[in-house]
Design an enzyme around this catalytic site. Structure first.
Site, PDB file in Angstrom:
ATOM      1  N   LYS A 158      -5.517 -71.271  -9.467  1.00 34.64           N
ATOM      2  CA  LYS A 158      -5.270 -70.546 -10.414  1.00 34.64           C
ATOM      3  C   LYS A 158      -5.169 -68.988 -10.270  1.00 34.64           C
ATOM      4  O   LYS A 158      -7.217 -69.572  -9.681  1.00 34.64           O
ATOM      5  CB  LYS A 158      -6.011 -71.076 -12.126  1.00 34.64           C
ATOM      6  CG  LYS A 158      -5.567 -70.622 -13.227  1.00 34.64           C
ATOM      7  CD  LYS A 158      -3.742 -71.370 -13.863  1.00 34.64           C
ATOM      8  CE  LYS A 158      -4.140 -71.039 -14.664  1.00 34.64           C
ATOM      9  NZ  LYS A 158      -1.995 -71.151 -15.268  1.00 34.64           N
ATOM     10  N   VAL A 185       1.813 -68.593 -31.881  1.00 28.64           N
ATOM     11  CA  VAL A 185       3.328 -68.427 -31.754  1.00 28.64           C
ATOM     12  C   VAL A 185       3.735 -67.382 -31.109  1.00 28.64           C
ATOM     13  O   VAL A 185       4.467 -66.937 -31.508  1.00 28.64           O
ATOM     14  CB  VAL A 185       3.647 -69.011 -33.667  1.00 28.64           C
ATOM     15  CG1 VAL A 185       4.052 -69.501 -33.772  1.00 28.64           C
ATOM     16  CG2 VAL A 185       2.840 -67.575 -34.024  1.00 28.64           C
ATOM     17  N   LYS A 234       3.486 -66.344 -26.798  1.00 26.05           N
ATOM     18  CA  LYS A 234       4.379 -65.999 -25.703  1.00 26.05           C
ATOM     19  C   LYS A 234       5.657 -67.996 -25.529  1.00 26.05           C
ATOM     20  O   LYS A 234       6.485 -68.304 -25.463  1.00 26.05           O
ATOM     21  CB  LYS A 234       4.191 -66.331 -24.580  1.00 26.05           C
ATOM     22  CG  LYS A 234       3.713 -64.591 -24.340  1.00 26.05           C
ATOM     23  CD  LYS A 234       2.649 -64.350 -22.291  1.00 26.05           C
ATOM     24  CE  LYS A 234       3.127 -64.715 -21.625  1.00 26.05           C
ATOM     25  NZ  LYS A 234       3.090 -64.605 -20.438  1.00 26.05           N
ATOM     26  N   VAL A 235       4.927 -69.065 -25.940  1.00 28.34           N
ATOM     27  CA  VAL A 235       5.330 -70.627 -25.571  1.00 28.34           C
ATOM     28  C   VAL A 235       6.257 -70.882 -27.166  1.00 28.34           C
ATOM     29  O   VAL A 235       7.009 -71.203 -27.523  1.00 28.34           O
ATOM     30  CB  VAL A 235       4.299 -71.540 -25.109  1.00 28.34           C
ATOM     31  CG1 VAL A 235       5.018 -72.995 -25.110  1.00 28.34           C
ATOM     32  CG2 VAL A 235       4.112 -71.082 -23.299  1.00 28.34           C
ATOM     33  N   GLY A 236       4.213 -70.413 -28.491  1.00 32.17           N
ATOM     34  CA  GLY A 236       4.915 -70.912 -29.267  1.00 32.17           C
ATOM     35  C   GLY A 236       6.281 -70.517 -30.398  1.00 32.17           C
ATOM     36  O   GLY A 236       6.526 -71.193 -31.076  1.00 32.17           O
ATOM     37  N   HIS A 237       6.016 -69.852 -29.823  1.00 25.28           N
ATOM     38  CA  HIS A 237       7.428 -68.904 -30.565  1.00 25.28           C
ATOM     39  C   HIS A 237       9.015 -69.725 -30.432  1.00 25.28           C
ATOM     40  O   HIS A 237      10.031 -69.489 -31.706  1.00 25.28           O
ATOM     41  CB  HIS A 237       7.440 -67.683 -30.774  1.00 25.28           C
ATOM     42  CG  HIS A 237       8.511 -66.799 -29.606  1.00 25.28           C
ATOM     43  ND1 HIS A 237       8.154 -66.385 -28.738  1.00 25.28           N
ATOM     44  CD2 HIS A 237       9.472 -66.133 -29.056  1.00 25.28           C
ATOM     45  CE1 HIS A 237       8.183 -65.847 -27.520  1.00 25.28           C
ATOM     46  NE2 HIS A 237      10.125 -66.162 -27.995  1.00 25.28           N
TER      47      HIS A 237
END
Length: 366
Positions: free
Chosen positions: A94, A195, A197-200
């Site tokens: 990372k 909500v 990049k991923v959450g939406h």
């Protein structure tokens, strides 16, 4: 080996974190600085037992350099476990770039960062993370060939958030199967914290499944993007309110890590926790606290592996259908972890760690 590339003053706290703390044990940590562009970054390679270290680049305004190092170490260790559980031939790595991306991100800075990635000769393969996007990876890739998450027009797979959300959805279905004997989420009350990049994308899957969805996010524009498209979604003031919603079935942390701690677990109303955020457990022991309260925890690095499955495939000629098929298997992997946890009498997080550690140990012996 720990390189302190380009950094004239490395504090004792940073060195202690690298060599003496529980976060240590990494193969290589590179501290990077490019004065001309303002780049300050940390690249952490936790393990290459299964193959080249793979993990995204986070761009974030850390309060201190020590905090940035600690985050890189935690996140890279998590990637070793995630890649192992996803069945990938990659170790864990990372990188973090220190600073506010809205203030200091520039083409010059991203190119400088790309040169540092290139200097590792393929030991580390980078991708997007919080604060970095497909367009950024296109720039980074101009300086090295070990960059994934690029745009399709530049030979990449595009936004990895799509399959990250899909994998979390599969993990959620597996959690429902284990908790209630049915993977269907229709009628389940699901709270999503974050909500972006991923959450939406996750919200869309849940609504298509017929779930009742509640959301919260610190960014008003992220909330508005959801409510403009899906007015049936309920907006909650903040995470503190969301975790206390009566009758909540599933809580999905999808923002930054540390969402589950000594203050949140005792008041959490949900019966299941399954979300996209990395490092959700604030400290060792939280997984036992969840189990003691009868809350089923789907290990974050298992269910959010869809994105890394996608970017890993990019190195071999990207095929979306092949990646989606692999991400669908997160359902079976999550169920296997719950079964192992029950068999060994341990929390699911510990069961996932055991399985991942076994795979890495076998690779080292091989």
């Amino acid at each position: 080996m720990t390189d302190v590339t380009g950094v004239p003053d490395v504090s004792a706290d940073v060195l202690h974190t690298l060599f003496h703390s529980d976060q240590g044990g990494h193969e290589q940590v590179v501290l990077c600085q490019d004065r001309a562009s303002g780049l300050k970054a940390v690249i952490a390679i936790h393990s290459t037992a299964l193959g080249p270290a793979l993990g995204g680049t986070r761009f974030y305004p850390y309060a201190s350099d020590e905090e940035a190092v600690a985050d890189a170490l935690n996140l890279s260790r998590g990637m070793s476990y995630k890649n192992a559980m996803a069945g990938l031939e990659h170790g864990g790595g990372k990188a973090v770039i220190i600073g506010d991306p809205e203030q200091i991100k520039s083409e010059e800075l991203l190119l400088a960062y790309g040169r540092f990635v290139a200097s590792l000769g393929g030991r580390y393969v980078t991708a997007c993370d919080v604060g970095t996007y497909v367009a950024d990876m296109d720039v980074v890739a101009r300086e090295n060939r070990w960059t994934t998450g690029r745009s399709p027009e530049n030979g990449g797979a595009g936004d990895s958030s799509v399959l990250t959300a899909f994998g979390v959805f599969q993990g959620m279905r597996a959690s429902a199967q284990h908790a209630w004997g049915d993977p269907a989420l229709k009628g389940r009350k699901v709270g999503v914290a974050g909500v972006g990049k991923v959450g939406h994308y996750l919200v869309e899957h849940l609504l298509q499944e017929g779930a009742e969805v509640l959301i919260t996010d610190v960014r008003e524009e992220s909330v508005r993007r959801i409510t403009d498209k899906f007015p049936q979604v309920t907006v909650v003031a903040d995470t503190e309110a969301l975790i206390r919603v009566p009758g909540l079935d599933i809580y999905a942390p999808c923002a930054l890590g540390g969402a589950l701690d000594d203050s949140t677990v005792p008041v959490l109303t949900a019966k299941v926790v399954c979300g996209a955020a990395n490092n959700q457990l604030a400290h060792p022991g939280v997984e036992k606290d969840l189990a003691d309260r009868g809350i089923l925890y789907a290990p974050d690095y298992v269910v959010n592996a869809g994105g890394v499955i996608q970017v890993a495939d990019e190195l071999h000629g990207f095929d979306f259908d092949r990646c989606k098929a692999k991400a669908t298997k997160i359902f079976d992997t999550t169920l296997a972890i719950f079964a192992r946890a029950k068999k060994d009498g341990i929390p699911p997080a510990a069961a996932a760690d055991r399985i991942a550690e076994q795979r890495m140990a076998e690779a080292r012996r091989g």
